[in-house]
Design an enzyme around this catalytic site. Structure first.
Site, PDB file in Angstrom:
ATOM      1  N   LYS A 273      20.568 -24.969 -10.517  1.00 38.03           N
ATOM      2  CA  LYS A 273      20.622 -25.007  -9.058  1.00 38.03           C
ATOM      3  C   LYS A 273      19.451 -24.215  -8.480  1.00 38.03           C
ATOM      4  O   LYS A 273      19.438 -22.985  -8.506  1.00 38.03           O
ATOM      5  CB  LYS A 273      21.939 -24.425  -8.523  1.00 38.03           C
ATOM      6  CG  LYS A 273      22.135 -24.865  -7.070  1.00 38.03           C
ATOM      7  CD  LYS A 273      22.886 -23.894  -6.216  1.00 38.03           C
ATOM      8  CE  LYS A 273      22.088 -22.787  -5.653  1.00 38.03           C
ATOM      9  NZ  LYS A 273      21.018 -23.161  -4.707  1.00 38.03           N
TER      10      LYS A 273
ATOM     11  N   GLU B  18      19.613 -11.145 -13.249  1.00 38.92           N
ATOM     12  CA  GLU B  18      18.291 -10.549 -12.981  1.00 38.92           C
ATOM     13  C   GLU B  18      18.233 -10.353 -11.477  1.00 38.92           C
ATOM     14  O   GLU B  18      18.146 -11.325 -10.728  1.00 38.92           O
ATOM     15  CB  GLU B  18      17.170 -11.498 -13.416  1.00 38.92           C
ATOM     16  CG  GLU B  18      17.151 -11.856 -14.887  1.00 38.92           C
ATOM     17  CD  GLU B  18      16.695 -10.720 -15.772  1.00 38.92           C
ATOM     18  OE1 GLU B  18      16.262  -9.678 -15.244  1.00 38.92           O
ATOM     19  OE2 GLU B  18      16.798 -10.869 -17.001  1.00 38.92           O
TER      20      GLU B  18
ATOM     21  N   CYS C 276      10.385  -9.460  -7.512  1.00 38.36           N
ATOM     22  CA  CYS C 276      11.386  -8.452  -7.904  1.00 38.36           C
ATOM     23  C   CYS C 276      10.727  -7.288  -8.636  1.00 38.36           C
ATOM     24  O   CYS C 276      11.255  -6.196  -8.660  1.00 38.36           O
ATOM     25  CB  CYS C 276      12.443  -9.095  -8.773  1.00 38.36           C
ATOM     26  SG  CYS C 276      11.744  -9.966 -10.166  1.00 38.36           S
TER      27      CYS C 276
ATOM     28  N   GLU D  58      15.006  -2.911  -0.958  1.00 38.59           N
ATOM     29  CA  GLU D  58      14.013  -3.894  -1.396  1.00 38.59           C
ATOM     30  C   GLU D  58      13.528  -4.665  -0.176  1.00 38.59           C
ATOM     31  O   GLU D  58      14.306  -5.367   0.464  1.00 38.59           O
ATOM     32  CB  GLU D  58      14.649  -4.845  -2.406  1.00 38.59           C
ATOM     33  CG  GLU D  58      13.665  -5.826  -2.976  1.00 38.59           C
ATOM     34  CD  GLU D  58      14.302  -6.775  -3.974  1.00 38.59           C
ATOM     35  OE1 GLU D  58      15.377  -7.330  -3.675  1.00 38.59           O
ATOM     36  OE2 GLU D  58      13.708  -6.964  -5.050  1.00 38.59           O
TER      37      GLU D  58
HETATM   38  P1  NAD Z   1      19.656 -14.970  -3.254  1.00 35.83           P
HETATM   39  O1  NAD Z   1      20.490 -14.045  -4.041  1.00 35.83           O
HETATM   40  O2  NAD Z   1      19.918 -15.116  -1.809  1.00 35.83           O
HETATM   41  O3  NAD Z   1      19.763 -16.450  -3.859  1.00 35.83           O
HETATM   42  C1  NAD Z   1      19.495 -16.732  -5.206  1.00 35.83           C
HETATM   43  C2  NAD Z   1      20.194 -18.016  -5.596  1.00 35.83           C
HETATM   44  O4  NAD Z   1      21.602 -17.832  -5.502  1.00 35.83           O
HETATM   45  C3  NAD Z   1      19.861 -19.202  -4.694  1.00 35.83           C
HETATM   46  O5  NAD Z   1      19.743 -20.360  -5.486  1.00 35.83           O
HETATM   47  C4  NAD Z   1      21.074 -19.279  -3.799  1.00 35.83           C
HETATM   48  O6  NAD Z   1      21.294 -20.581  -3.302  1.00 35.83           O
HETATM   49  C5  NAD Z   1      22.180 -18.870  -4.757  1.00 35.83           C
HETATM   50  N1  NAD Z   1      23.403 -18.372  -4.126  1.00 35.83           N
HETATM   51  C6  NAD Z   1      23.543 -17.817  -2.892  1.00 35.83           C
HETATM   52  N2  NAD Z   1      24.835 -17.505  -2.675  1.00 35.83           N
HETATM   53  C7  NAD Z   1      25.528 -17.858  -3.782  1.00 35.83           C
HETATM   54  C8  NAD Z   1      26.898 -17.762  -4.172  1.00 35.83           C
HETATM   55  N3  NAD Z   1      27.825 -17.250  -3.366  1.00 35.83           N
HETATM   56  N4  NAD Z   1      27.257 -18.203  -5.397  1.00 35.83           N
HETATM   57  C9  NAD Z   1      26.325 -18.689  -6.239  1.00 35.83           C
HETATM   58  N5  NAD Z   1      25.027 -18.827  -5.924  1.00 35.83           N
HETATM   59  C10 NAD Z   1      24.622 -18.396  -4.710  1.00 35.83           C
HETATM   60  O7  NAD Z   1      18.165 -14.534  -3.552  1.00 35.83           O
HETATM   61  P2  NAD Z   1      16.814 -15.108  -2.921  1.00 35.83           P
HETATM   62  O8  NAD Z   1      16.767 -14.663  -1.511  1.00 35.83           O
HETATM   63  O9  NAD Z   1      16.681 -16.569  -3.231  1.00 35.83           O
HETATM   64  O10 NAD Z   1      15.730 -14.336  -3.801  1.00 35.83           O
HETATM   65  C11 NAD Z   1      15.349 -13.044  -3.535  1.00 35.83           C
HETATM   66  C12 NAD Z   1      16.090 -12.039  -4.409  1.00 35.83           C
HETATM   67  O11 NAD Z   1      15.941 -12.397  -5.777  1.00 35.83           O
HETATM   68  C13 NAD Z   1      15.493 -10.652  -4.313  1.00 35.83           C
HETATM   69  O12 NAD Z   1      16.511  -9.680  -4.209  1.00 35.83           O
HETATM   70  C14 NAD Z   1      14.746 -10.480  -5.621  1.00 35.83           C
HETATM   71  O13 NAD Z   1      14.571  -9.175  -6.053  1.00 35.83           O
HETATM   72  C15 NAD Z   1      15.574 -11.258  -6.553  1.00 35.83           C
HETATM   73  N6  NAD Z   1      14.797 -11.652  -7.724  1.00 35.83           N
HETATM   74  C16 NAD Z   1      15.026 -11.023  -8.933  1.00 35.83           C
HETATM   75  C17 NAD Z   1      14.268 -11.360 -10.040  1.00 35.83           C
HETATM   76  C18 NAD Z   1      14.497 -10.698 -11.373  1.00 35.83           C
HETATM   77  O14 NAD Z   1      14.099 -11.269 -12.365  1.00 35.83           O
HETATM   78  N7  NAD Z   1      15.131  -9.551 -11.440  1.00 35.83           N
HETATM   79  C19 NAD Z   1      13.275 -12.305  -9.926  1.00 35.83           C
HETATM   80  C20 NAD Z   1      13.054 -12.925  -8.694  1.00 35.83           C
HETATM   81  C21 NAD Z   1      13.842 -12.582  -7.602  1.00 35.83           C
END
Ligand code: NAD
Length: 452
Positions: A152, A227, A261, A354
């Site tokens: 997804k 992650e 991240c 962050e």
């Molecule tokens: P997000 O958590 O809003 O969304 C990530 C994914 O989760 C999306 O596909 C979203 O549609 C899905 N999602 C949202 N709500 C959900 C739910 N209730 N159940 C299941 N899935 C759900 O994150 P974002 O805004 O897309 O990305 C930014 C965040 O990602 C930042 O906090 C960043 O640090 C983190 N990030 C971490 C890493 C790592 O490897 N540690 C890498 C990249 C980004």
């Protein structure tokens, strides 16, 4: 239909059908049906299919990079590097099916052996900042270990995932092994987390959503790897090559417009070196080329959305003074100039949360003990760097900092062959390198009584 925007122009780039619960269930059913045959493919044959997929991805680098650059707003040169890494990740894990080794263990009365079995259907949920790259870190080891997957992508950046699905089928992955559902996280993501036929969720995203996923997965005792976010420290001692540290610092926090991240967004500088460091940093920030993602010279593009820009802006009007502000285009596009706040207290909101945008906090420190204390004074623990010419100190500090990925005299975090993941609220589990395979297999222990 979901309208997918181009962040540099705010124009509609594509419209894609929005999946819901029904489509998610259908994808899980296809993956479940495909699992018995895929897990039984001879390891050498599975390896050959993954090599073909790596070939196809190598051939598609330019096309995928252009799509990713336009959809995520990242510089084309970065996008090209990322798509090269996607292909390299599949190449690396194509070697895995024939190396998923078990053990034989000496026991009384027989032979004991272990096998590494695939889990079944794995749900992969990824964010918008490195859309296909992060997906590939999950897809490649999951598939190599014999699992089938439902991916997804984030709502804002589904295009390369959908293109990947087509490439995978053309490269010979059997029907149902890779399934992409593009839809809202609160609907499709949530359904994957709750679904009884999904054995594991591999998630990358915010700590907030990660927490919800861990809670949701508890009902079915699903395996989960997370992650999550970061607030990493770039620790610069006065004895470091300051010129080199300052030249490298902007890329480590303004790369991907800070939507990374691993961003080293807290720059901890030894007090006696702050002035010299800031001078060199100013020069490096002012020469950053911010602009059209498709221009080969561009080093930083726009933010992903208007919402993200508003969030980032809210950190710049706080207590910490703006010391450096680079340039950015005006007009349409979600632009934000590279910004350095200095001096910042580690207790300021900008240093604790962050930001996920091009804003760096420079935090002065007195000595090694204070540097370590400040580096660890965060809920996160993903990455970080130590700059010093004193090798023993570098080793003391990296051992003392609670982060999953650290570099000495460098700001790189990610390599295909080495483990990547966080301590503390940056998550659990590891991606890439040999460790990732542990998270896509179960160990089965078999005792064979020989009567001896
Ligand atoms: P997000 O958590 O809003 O969304 C990530 C994914 O989760 C999306 O596909 C979203 O549609 C899905 N999602 C949202 N709500 C959900 C739910 N209730 N159940 C299941 N899935 C759900 O994150 P974002 O805004 O897309 O990305 C930014 C965040 O990602 C930042 O906090 C960043 O640090 C983190 N990030 C971490 C890493 C790592 O490897 N540690 C890498 C990249 C980004």
């Amino acid at each position: 239909m979901t309208r997918v925007l181009e962040p540099a122009t705010e124009e509609v780039l594509a419209e894609v059908p929005s999946a819901g619960v029904e489509e998610t269930d259908a994808a899980v059913a296809r993956a479940r049906e495909a699992f018995p045959a895929w897990r039984s493919v001879e390891p050498g044959d599975r390896a050959a299919i993954l090599h073909r997929l790596a070939d196809a991805l190598e051939g598609a680098v330019e096309r995928l990079a252009t799509l990713e650059a336009r959809n995520a707003g990242k510089p084309i040169s970065d996008a090209r590097g990322e798509m090269g890494m996607v292909a390299a990740t599949f190449r690396y894990y194509a070697g895995a099916p024939e190396r998923l080794l078990g053990q034989t263990i000496p026991v009384a009365g027989g032979v004991d052996m272990t096998f590494r079995e695939p889990l079944g259907v794995v749900g992969l949920i990824v964010p918008w900042n490195f859309p296909l790259t992060i997906a590939s870190w999950k897809l490649a080891p999951a598939l190599a270990a014999g699992n089938t997957v439902v991916l997804k992508p984030a709502e804002l950046t589904p295009l390369t995932a959908l293109e990947f699905e087509r490439i995978a089928v053309e490269a010979g992955l059997p029907d149902g092994v890779v399934n992409v559902v593009a839809g809202p996280g609160s609907v499709c993501g949530r359904r994957l987390v709750e679904h009884e036929d999904v054995a594991k969720i591999a998630f990358t995203g915010s700590t907030e959503v990660g927490r919800r996923i861990a809670e949701g997965a508890a009902a079915t005792i699903k395996r989960v790897t997370l992650e999550l976010g970061g607030k990493s420290a770039n620790v610069i001692f006065a004895d470091a090559d300051l010129e080199q540290a300052a030249t490298a610092a902007p890329a480590a926090v303004f790369g991907n417009a800070g939507q990374d991240c691993c961003a080293r967004s807290r720059i901890l500088v030894e007090r006696s070196a702050v002035d010299r460091f800031m001078e060199a940093l100013e020069e490096a920030v002012e020469s950053l080329r911010v602009g059209d993602p498709l221009d080969e010279q561009t080093e930083m593009g726009p933010l992903i959305s208007a919402d993200q820009r508003a969030k980032v802006e809210s950190y710049v009007n706080g207590d910490a003074p703006v010391a450096i502000r680079g340039g950015a285009p005006s007009g349409r596009g979600f632009w934000f100039p590279p910004t350095v706040l200095c001096p910042v207290s580690n207790d300021d909101r900008a240093a604790r949360e962050e930001i996920f945008g091009p804003v760096a906090c420079v935090i002065p420190f007195r000595d090694e003990a204070e540097a370590v204390r400040l580096a660890n004074d965060t809920i996160y623990g993903l990455s970080g760097s130590i700059w010093t010419r004193d090798g023993a100190r570098a080793l003391r500090v990296v051992r003392a900092v609670d982060s999953g990925v650290l570099s000495i005299n460098s700001n790189t975090s990610v390599r295909v062959a080495t483990p990547f993941g966080g301590f503390k609220q940056s998550g659990y589990g590891r991606e890439l390198g040999p460790d990732a395979l542990d998270h896509y297999t179960e160990v089965k222990n078999v005792y064979y009584a020989t009567g001896g």
